[in-house]
Scaffold this motif. Structure first.
Motif, PDB file in Angstrom:
ATOM      1  N   PHE A   1      49.703  88.024 -39.278  1.00 28.49           N
ATOM      2  CA  PHE A   1      50.071  88.595 -38.002  1.00 28.49           C
ATOM      3  C   PHE A   1      50.650  89.863 -38.353  1.00 28.49           C
ATOM      4  CE2 PHE A   1      51.407  84.204 -37.747  1.00 28.49           C
ATOM      5  CZ  PHE A   1      51.053  83.698 -36.429  1.00 28.49           C
ATOM      6  N   ASP A   2      50.429  90.901 -36.999  1.00 29.42           N
ATOM      7  CA  ASP A   2      51.069  91.751 -37.095  1.00 29.42           C
ATOM      8  C   ASP A   2      52.311  91.661 -36.362  1.00 29.42           C
ATOM      9  OD1 ASP A   2      49.012  93.461 -38.310  1.00 29.42           O
ATOM     10  OD2 ASP A   2      47.894  93.728 -36.255  1.00 29.42           O
ATOM     11  N   VAL A   3      53.487  92.306 -36.993  1.00 27.37           N
ATOM     12  CA  VAL A   3      54.847  92.147 -36.473  1.00 27.37           C
ATOM     13  C   VAL A   3      55.489  93.291 -36.369  1.00 27.37           C
ATOM     14  CG1 VAL A   3      56.675  90.565 -36.690  1.00 27.37           C
ATOM     15  CG2 VAL A   3      54.778  89.858 -37.915  1.00 27.37           C
ATOM     16  N   GLU A   4      55.939  93.320 -34.993  1.00 29.74           N
ATOM     17  CA  GLU A   4      56.875  94.508 -34.688  1.00 29.74           C
ATOM     18  C   GLU A   4      58.086  93.888 -34.173  1.00 29.74           C
ATOM     19  OE1 GLU A   4      54.886  96.924 -31.560  1.00 29.74           O
ATOM     20  OE2 GLU A   4      52.988  96.578 -32.719  1.00 29.74           O
ATOM     21  N   LYS A   5      59.451  94.929 -34.307  1.00 30.05           N
ATOM     22  CA  LYS A   5      60.680  94.363 -33.843  1.00 30.05           C
ATOM     23  C   LYS A   5      61.108  95.709 -33.155  1.00 30.05           C
ATOM     24  CE  LYS A   5      63.157  96.127 -37.895  1.00 30.05           C
ATOM     25  NZ  LYS A   5      64.219  95.955 -39.037  1.00 30.05           N
ATOM     26  N   GLN A   6      62.014  95.210 -32.094  1.00 32.94           N
ATOM     27  CA  GLN A   6      62.770  95.896 -31.503  1.00 32.94           C
ATOM     28  C   GLN A   6      64.126  95.636 -31.471  1.00 32.94           C
ATOM     29  OE1 GLN A   6      61.171  96.788 -27.598  1.00 32.94           O
ATOM     30  NE2 GLN A   6      62.858  98.115 -26.844  1.00 32.94           N
ATOM     31  N   GLU A   7      65.038  96.554 -32.159  1.00 27.28           N
ATOM     32  CA  GLU A   7      66.254  95.729 -32.120  1.00 27.28           C
ATOM     33  C   GLU A   7      67.294  96.266 -31.138  1.00 27.28           C
ATOM     34  OE1 GLU A   7      67.292  95.613 -36.968  1.00 27.28           O
ATOM     35  OE2 GLU A   7      66.750  97.634 -36.190  1.00 27.28           O
ATOM     36  N   GLY A   8      68.586  95.925 -30.916  1.00 23.75           N
ATOM     37  CA  GLY A   8      69.493  96.346 -29.808  1.00 23.75           C
ATOM     38  C   GLY A   8      69.024  95.781 -28.431  1.00 23.75           C
ATOM     39  N   VAL A   9      68.328  94.487 -28.132  1.00 24.82           N
ATOM     40  CA  VAL A   9      68.169  94.177 -27.036  1.00 24.82           C
ATOM     41  C   VAL A   9      69.105  93.027 -26.484  1.00 24.82           C
ATOM     42  CG1 VAL A   9      65.828  94.768 -27.208  1.00 24.82           C
ATOM     43  CG2 VAL A   9      66.476  92.554 -27.677  1.00 24.82           C
ATOM     44  N   GLU A  10      69.152  92.887 -25.423  1.00 28.05           N
ATOM     45  CA  GLU A  10      70.090  91.661 -24.947  1.00 28.05           C
ATOM     46  C   GLU A  10      69.304  90.546 -24.160  1.00 28.05           C
ATOM     47  OE1 GLU A  10      73.379  94.250 -23.651  1.00 28.05           O
ATOM     48  OE2 GLU A  10      72.629  94.221 -21.700  1.00 28.05           O
ATOM     49  N   LEU A  11      69.739  89.468 -24.005  1.00 30.65           N
ATOM     50  CA  LEU A  11      69.147  88.426 -23.093  1.00 30.65           C
ATOM     51  C   LEU A  11      70.189  88.222 -21.862  1.00 30.65           C
ATOM     52  CD1 LEU A  11      67.093  86.433 -22.544  1.00 30.65           C
ATOM     53  CD2 LEU A  11      68.240  85.088 -24.196  1.00 30.65           C
ATOM     54  N   LEU A  12      69.473  88.458 -20.810  1.00 29.04           N
ATOM     55  CA  LEU A  12      70.352  88.249 -19.693  1.00 29.04           C
ATOM     56  C   LEU A  12      69.944  86.803 -18.956  1.00 29.04           C
ATOM     57  CD1 LEU A  12      72.677  88.754 -17.507  1.00 29.04           C
ATOM     58  CD2 LEU A  12      71.129  90.416 -16.312  1.00 29.04           C
ATOM     59  N   THR A  13      70.851  86.030 -18.656  1.00 28.20           N
ATOM     60  CA  THR A  13      70.302  84.572 -18.092  1.00 28.20           C
ATOM     61  C   THR A  13      70.906  84.492 -16.792  1.00 28.20           C
ATOM     62  OG1 THR A  13      69.755  83.457 -20.146  1.00 28.20           O
ATOM     63  CG2 THR A  13      70.009  82.178 -18.176  1.00 28.20           C
ATOM     64  N   ILE A  14      70.402  84.150 -15.645  1.00 32.08           N
ATOM     65  CA  ILE A  14      71.134  84.174 -14.253  1.00 32.08           C
ATOM     66  C   ILE A  14      70.443  82.780 -13.763  1.00 32.08           C
ATOM     67  CG2 ILE A  14      71.692  84.998 -12.298  1.00 32.08           C
ATOM     68  CD1 ILE A  14      71.064  87.693 -12.888  1.00 32.08           C
ATOM     69  N   ARG A  15      71.474  81.847 -13.730  1.00 32.88           N
ATOM     70  CA  ARG A  15      71.145  80.386 -13.288  1.00 32.88           C
ATOM     71  C   ARG A  15      71.569  80.539 -11.686  1.00 32.88           C
ATOM     72  NH1 ARG A  15      71.343  75.040 -15.383  1.00 32.88           N
ATOM     73  NH2 ARG A  15      73.294  74.840 -14.373  1.00 32.88           N
ATOM     74  N   SER A  16      70.786  79.749 -10.957  1.00 31.52           N
ATOM     75  CA  SER A  16      70.880  79.742  -9.411  1.00 31.52           C
ATOM     76  C   SER A  16      70.845  81.145  -8.850  1.00 31.52           C
ATOM     77  CB  SER A  16      72.114  78.881  -9.005  1.00 31.52           C
ATOM     78  OG  SER A  16      72.190  77.793  -9.678  1.00 31.52           O
ATOM     79  N   TYR A  17      69.921  82.083  -9.313  1.00 32.18           N
ATOM     80  CA  TYR A  17      70.059  83.417  -8.721  1.00 32.18           C
ATOM     81  C   TYR A  17      69.797  83.725  -7.311  1.00 32.18           C
ATOM     82  CZ  TYR A  17      64.877  83.271  -9.277  1.00 32.18           C
ATOM     83  OH  TYR A  17      63.573  82.919  -8.973  1.00 32.18           O
ATOM     84  N   THR A  18      70.259  84.592  -6.955  1.00 27.26           N
ATOM     85  CA  THR A  18      70.169  84.769  -5.349  1.00 27.26           C
ATOM     86  C   THR A  18      69.226  86.095  -5.215  1.00 27.26           C
ATOM     87  OG1 THR A  18      71.935  86.309  -5.440  1.00 27.26           O
ATOM     88  CG2 THR A  18      72.464  84.190  -4.741  1.00 27.26           C
ATOM     89  N   ASP A  19      68.808  86.468  -4.168  1.00 27.80           N
ATOM     90  CA  ASP A  19      67.927  87.553  -3.871  1.00 27.80           C
ATOM     91  C   ASP A  19      68.401  88.791  -4.301  1.00 27.80           C
ATOM     92  OD1 ASP A  19      65.865  85.771  -2.920  1.00 27.80           O
ATOM     93  OD2 ASP A  19      66.126  85.997  -0.863  1.00 27.80           O
ATOM     94  N   GLU A  20      69.825  88.830  -3.814  1.00 26.84           N
ATOM     95  CA  GLU A  20      70.431  90.072  -4.153  1.00 26.84           C
ATOM     96  C   GLU A  20      70.877  90.126  -5.620  1.00 26.84           C
ATOM     97  OE1 GLU A  20      74.696  89.903  -3.662  1.00 26.84           O
ATOM     98  OE2 GLU A  20      74.641  91.864  -4.881  1.00 26.84           O
TER      99      GLU A  20
END
Ligand code: ASP
Ligand code: MG
Length: 419
Positions: free
Chosen positions: A371-390
């Protein structure tokens, strides 16, 4: 038997420890699980990092700071300079571990566990001593001998059957009805100390509740109960009064700080309710997690920080198919790196994983697999359950979004770190 768990924030100073006394006084059959005081685990991680750099002088200085912090709490609790011999002894052991360890990278997790476990050993020793002096007769349980875990450091699971036997054996014949034990730590089959994963004291308390068939478990926290979002990050957070086990597991897995993901299973298996109550108001209702609560319909926002996004690209343009997946996941599992989101196309595989000391080693191995592998550090994961249009409009269109995944119920975004 009831199980109470006190996290680091609730025992971060003498006032917190007095409050703990106030909450447990008058209880009759109680198992108290306590975390390390305040930010002690982070401080001990710094000790360990100095050891990794072979800088023992700094490591010992940092141990001294941790000791001073606890000493100040003890002195304030007793109103005069006081020495608790068992606490002194623990710090002596910690200093000796720092001095005598010949650090090798292959043993990183073992030494990490050995060092950070001192946080809980010290906090419970202080609390047990203080409760006894205040007339709350109790027994200090050494969870390194009570919890038999996997032979796996930094994120061990507990063997419930063996633990039931070992824990009851320690409690038997003590003549006590109040027990104080460390969260977060256990012992491996080879006798070394293990930890159960950061914030793992909830899981410890759930294991104790399960093996002792407790009537309930309560986590005493510095919030009113379970909120639909971390109030420090998202405005307008609200309390959720009742949650079922499944929703709770989903939330915890996505990174909700409220409860450790491993906590729920042992409780669910025995239908033990879990209360989350505010530490500073013992009469408040808080939130309850139990089997018969309805699904939560309102939006829930969870942010998981400290993520690394890896992009794997198969060099020979072969599809990233099952057997390739198996190789990739086995490699991550080998290094105990948790994958939180995956996204794939024919020749690309994106993985959002917890940050780890071993990312570069894993990348090296995967390159060896074609594999060629690249990394990007300093990211975050945002999960929104039952999200609204807003909410969708507010978060999904930002330029910081790198990956967006949607289902009818949830929105998940990997994005560049905001803070
Ligand atoms: N003291 C450990 C930590 O800070 C365990 C816990 O707090 O639950 O991760
Ligand atoms: Mg803690």
């Amino acid at each position: 038997m009831k199980v109470y768990k006190f996290g680091g924030a609730s025992v971060k100073d003498a006032c917190g420890v007095r409050n703990l006394l106030d909450i447990v006084r008058g209880e009759e059959d109680l198992f108290i699980i306590v975390s390390a005081m305040g930010k002690t685990t982070n401080a001990l991680e710094r000790v360990f990092e100095s050891m990794q750099r072979k800088d023992n002088t700094t490591a010992l200085e940092r141990v001294a700071e941790v000791r001073d912090y606890h000493k100040a709490i003890i002195d304030e609790l007793y109103g005069a300079p006081t020495k608790i011999m068992s606490v002194e002894l623990l710090f002596e052991q910690l200093r000796n571990t720092v001095r005598n360890t010949i650090y090798r990278p292959a043993d990183a997790e073992l030494w990490y566990d050995t060092i950070v476990a001192f946080g809980e050993l010290v906090s419970t020793t202080i609390i047990s001593d203080y409760l006894a002096r205040e007339g709350v007769d109790n027994y200090w349980v050494d969870m390194r001998h009570a919890f038999l875990t996997q032979q796996r450091h930094k994120d061990a699971d507990v063997n419930l059957e063996a633990t039931a036997y070992r824990l009851k054996r320690q409690m038997k014949d003590t003549g006590k009805r109040i027990f104080v034990g460390q969260g977060f730590i256990g012992g491996a089959p080879d006798g070394t100390t293990t930890t159960l994963g950061r914030e793992g004291s909830d899981y410890s308390a759930a294991v104790v509740a399960s093996v002792l068939d407790a009537e309930s478990m309560t986590v005493w926290k510095d919030v009113d109960g379970i909120l639909n979002a971390d109030p420090k990050i998202f405005p307008d957070s609200r309390k959720i009064e009742r949650l079922n086990y499944i929703d709770t597991i989903e939330l915890a897995y996505s990174g909700a700080q409220i409860i450790h993901p491993k906590t729920i299973k042992p409780l669910q298996n025995k239908s033990i309710p879990l209360y989350v109550k505010p530490f500073n108001d013992k009469t408040a209702a808080g939130s309850v997690i139990c089997g018969d609560a309805e699904r939560v319909e309102e939006p829930i926002l969870i942010l998981k920080r400290n993520q690394v996004l890896l992009n794997l690209h198969s060099r020979d343009l072969s599809f990233v198919l099952e057997e390739k997946f198996a190789t990739v996941f086995a490699t991550f599992e080998n290094y105990r790196i948790k994958t939180n989101l995956i996204h794939n196309s024919a020749i690309n595989l994106y993985m959002c994983v917890d940050s780890s000391w071993h990312i570069d080693e894993v990348m090296g191995e995967l390159r060896g697999e074609g594999f060629d592998v690249e990394k990007q550090e300093g990211v975050e994961l945002l999960t929104i359950r039952s999200y609204t249009d807003e909410l969708y409009a507010r978060y999904a269109h930002s330029d910081d979004v790198i990956i967006k995944q949607t289902t009818p119920h949830s929105l998940r975004l990997v994005r560049r770190g905001q803070m």
